[in-house]
Scaffold this motif. Structure first.
Motif, PDB file in Angstrom:
ATOM      1  N   GLN A  13       0.836  -1.197   0.000  1.00  0.00           N
ATOM      2  CA  GLN A  13       0.000   0.000   0.000  1.00  0.00           C
ATOM      3  C   GLN A  13       0.869   1.244   0.000  1.00  0.00           C
ATOM      4  O   GLN A  13       2.019   1.230   0.473  1.00  0.00           O
ATOM      5  CB  GLN A  13      -0.914   0.006   1.218  1.00  0.00           C
ATOM      6  CG  GLN A  13      -2.040  -1.015   1.137  1.00  0.00           C
ATOM      7  CD  GLN A  13      -3.119  -0.784   2.170  1.00  0.00           C
ATOM      8  OE1 GLN A  13      -2.850  -0.265   3.248  1.00  0.00           O
ATOM      9  NE2 GLN A  13      -4.347  -1.177   1.849  1.00  0.00           N
ATOM     10  N   ALA A  14       0.306   2.307  -0.524  1.00  0.00           N
ATOM     11  CA  ALA A  14       1.024   3.578  -0.562  1.00  0.00           C
ATOM     12  C   ALA A  14       1.487   3.969   0.834  1.00  0.00           C
ATOM     13  O   ALA A  14       0.753   3.816   1.809  1.00  0.00           O
ATOM     14  CB  ALA A  14       0.127   4.663  -1.150  1.00  0.00           C
ATOM     15  N   GLY A  15       2.719   4.456   0.879  1.00  0.00           N
ATOM     16  CA  GLY A  15       3.313   4.834   2.156  1.00  0.00           C
ATOM     17  C   GLY A  15       4.135   3.733   2.792  1.00  0.00           C
ATOM     18  O   GLY A  15       4.898   3.988   3.735  1.00  0.00           O
ATOM     19  N   GLN A  81      16.345  -0.279  -0.765  1.00  0.00           N
ATOM     20  CA  GLN A  81      15.323  -0.063   0.248  1.00  0.00           C
ATOM     21  C   GLN A  81      14.421   1.066  -0.223  1.00  0.00           C
ATOM     22  O   GLN A  81      14.884   2.182  -0.463  1.00  0.00           O
ATOM     23  CB  GLN A  81      15.963   0.303   1.581  1.00  0.00           C
ATOM     24  CG  GLN A  81      14.964   0.599   2.687  1.00  0.00           C
ATOM     25  CD  GLN A  81      14.155  -0.622   3.080  1.00  0.00           C
ATOM     26  OE1 GLN A  81      14.700  -1.717   3.237  1.00  0.00           O
ATOM     27  NE2 GLN A  81      12.841  -0.443   3.241  1.00  0.00           N
ATOM     28  N   MET A  82      13.138   0.752  -0.342  1.00  0.00           N
ATOM     29  CA  MET A  82      12.177   1.724  -0.851  1.00  0.00           C
ATOM     30  C   MET A  82      11.185   2.056   0.258  1.00  0.00           C
ATOM     31  O   MET A  82      10.463   1.163   0.734  1.00  0.00           O
ATOM     32  CB  MET A  82      11.457   1.160  -2.077  1.00  0.00           C
ATOM     33  CG  MET A  82      12.408   0.715  -3.175  1.00  0.00           C
ATOM     34  SD  MET A  82      11.559   0.167  -4.676  1.00  0.00           S
ATOM     35  CE  MET A  82      10.736  -1.298  -4.074  1.00  0.00           C
ATOM     36  N   ASN A  83      11.151   3.296   0.652  1.00  0.00           N
ATOM     37  CA  ASN A  83      10.227   3.758   1.691  1.00  0.00           C
ATOM     38  C   ASN A  83       9.251   4.772   1.109  1.00  0.00           C
ATOM     39  O   ASN A  83       9.477   5.324   0.028  1.00  0.00           O
ATOM     40  CB  ASN A  83      11.002   4.381   2.853  1.00  0.00           C
ATOM     41  CG  ASN A  83      11.899   3.386   3.559  1.00  0.00           C
ATOM     42  OD1 ASN A  83      11.579   2.200   3.654  1.00  0.00           O
ATOM     43  ND2 ASN A  83      13.025   3.861   4.062  1.00  0.00           N
ATOM     44  N   SER A  84       8.176   4.998   1.838  1.00  0.00           N
ATOM     45  CA  SER A  84       7.169   5.989   1.419  1.00  0.00           C
ATOM     46  C   SER A  84       6.758   5.777  -0.030  1.00  0.00           C
ATOM     47  O   SER A  84       6.728   6.722  -0.824  1.00  0.00           O
ATOM     48  CB  SER A  84       7.704   7.409   1.627  1.00  0.00           C
ATOM     49  OG  SER A  84       8.071   7.621   2.978  1.00  0.00           O
ATOM     50  N   VAL A 122       2.224  -0.678  -6.169  1.00  0.00           N
ATOM     51  CA  VAL A 122       1.858   0.155  -5.040  1.00  0.00           C
ATOM     52  C   VAL A 122       0.415   0.607  -5.227  1.00  0.00           C
ATOM     53  O   VAL A 122       0.093   1.275  -6.211  1.00  0.00           O
ATOM     54  CB  VAL A 122       2.783   1.370  -4.900  1.00  0.00           C
ATOM     55  CG1 VAL A 122       2.423   2.162  -3.638  1.00  0.00           C
ATOM     56  CG2 VAL A 122       4.237   0.933  -4.861  1.00  0.00           C
ATOM     57  N   SER A 123      -0.427   0.246  -4.292  1.00  0.00           N
ATOM     58  CA  SER A 123      -1.844   0.599  -4.387  1.00  0.00           C
ATOM     59  C   SER A 123      -2.158   1.793  -3.489  1.00  0.00           C
ATOM     60  O   SER A 123      -1.563   1.962  -2.428  1.00  0.00           O
ATOM     61  CB  SER A 123      -2.708  -0.587  -3.994  1.00  0.00           C
ATOM     62  OG  SER A 123      -2.384  -1.023  -2.682  1.00  0.00           O
TER      63      SER A 123
END
Length: 124
Positions: A13-15, A81-84, A122-123
């Motif tokens: 999910q987004a974020g 590493q992918m955040n937000s 990413v939803s």
């Protein structure tokens, strides 16, 4: 030569966060500049991040501050590493490698070796 295999893609999910891994096989891994690219449906493949021999890193403006590119030379691994995460980050992500010096780190044509890609969705 080097062979690359990505893993860690999925739906989030987004974020939320997600970490991609790229396993490299072959010799002289530390001599390769390792890049991450992505390609969304109907769009061209675009640069995301890259890490050099001395672990210097470069990021696309769209991911600066949210993504972190690291490498473990002992394990021949590269991580993203992918955040937000945002819905616009949805794409197939590719690991790529260039042996030796590189002038244009963000150019697809500069990288001779590519993995098969891993899907990130990413939803909202």
């Amino acid at each position: 030569q080097v062979q690359l295999v990505e893993s860690g893609g999925g739906s989030v999910q987004a974020g939320g966060p997600l970490r991609l891994s790229c396993a490299a096989s072959g010799r002289a891994f530390s001599s390769y500049i390792m890049g991450w690219f992505r390609q969304a449906p109907g769009k061209e493949r675009e640069f995301v991040a890259a890490i050099g021999w001395s672990d210097s890193t470069y990021y696309a403006d769209s991911v600066q501050g949210r993504f972190t590119d690291t490498r473990d030379k002992a394990k021949n691994m590269v991580y993203l590493q992918m955040n937000s995460l945002k819905p616009e980050d949805t794409a197939v992500y590719y690991c790529a490698a260039h042996y030796g010096r590189l002038q244009e780190w963000g150019k697809v044509r500069e990288y001779a070796y590519w993995g098969q890609g891993t899907q990130v969705t990413v939803s909202s």
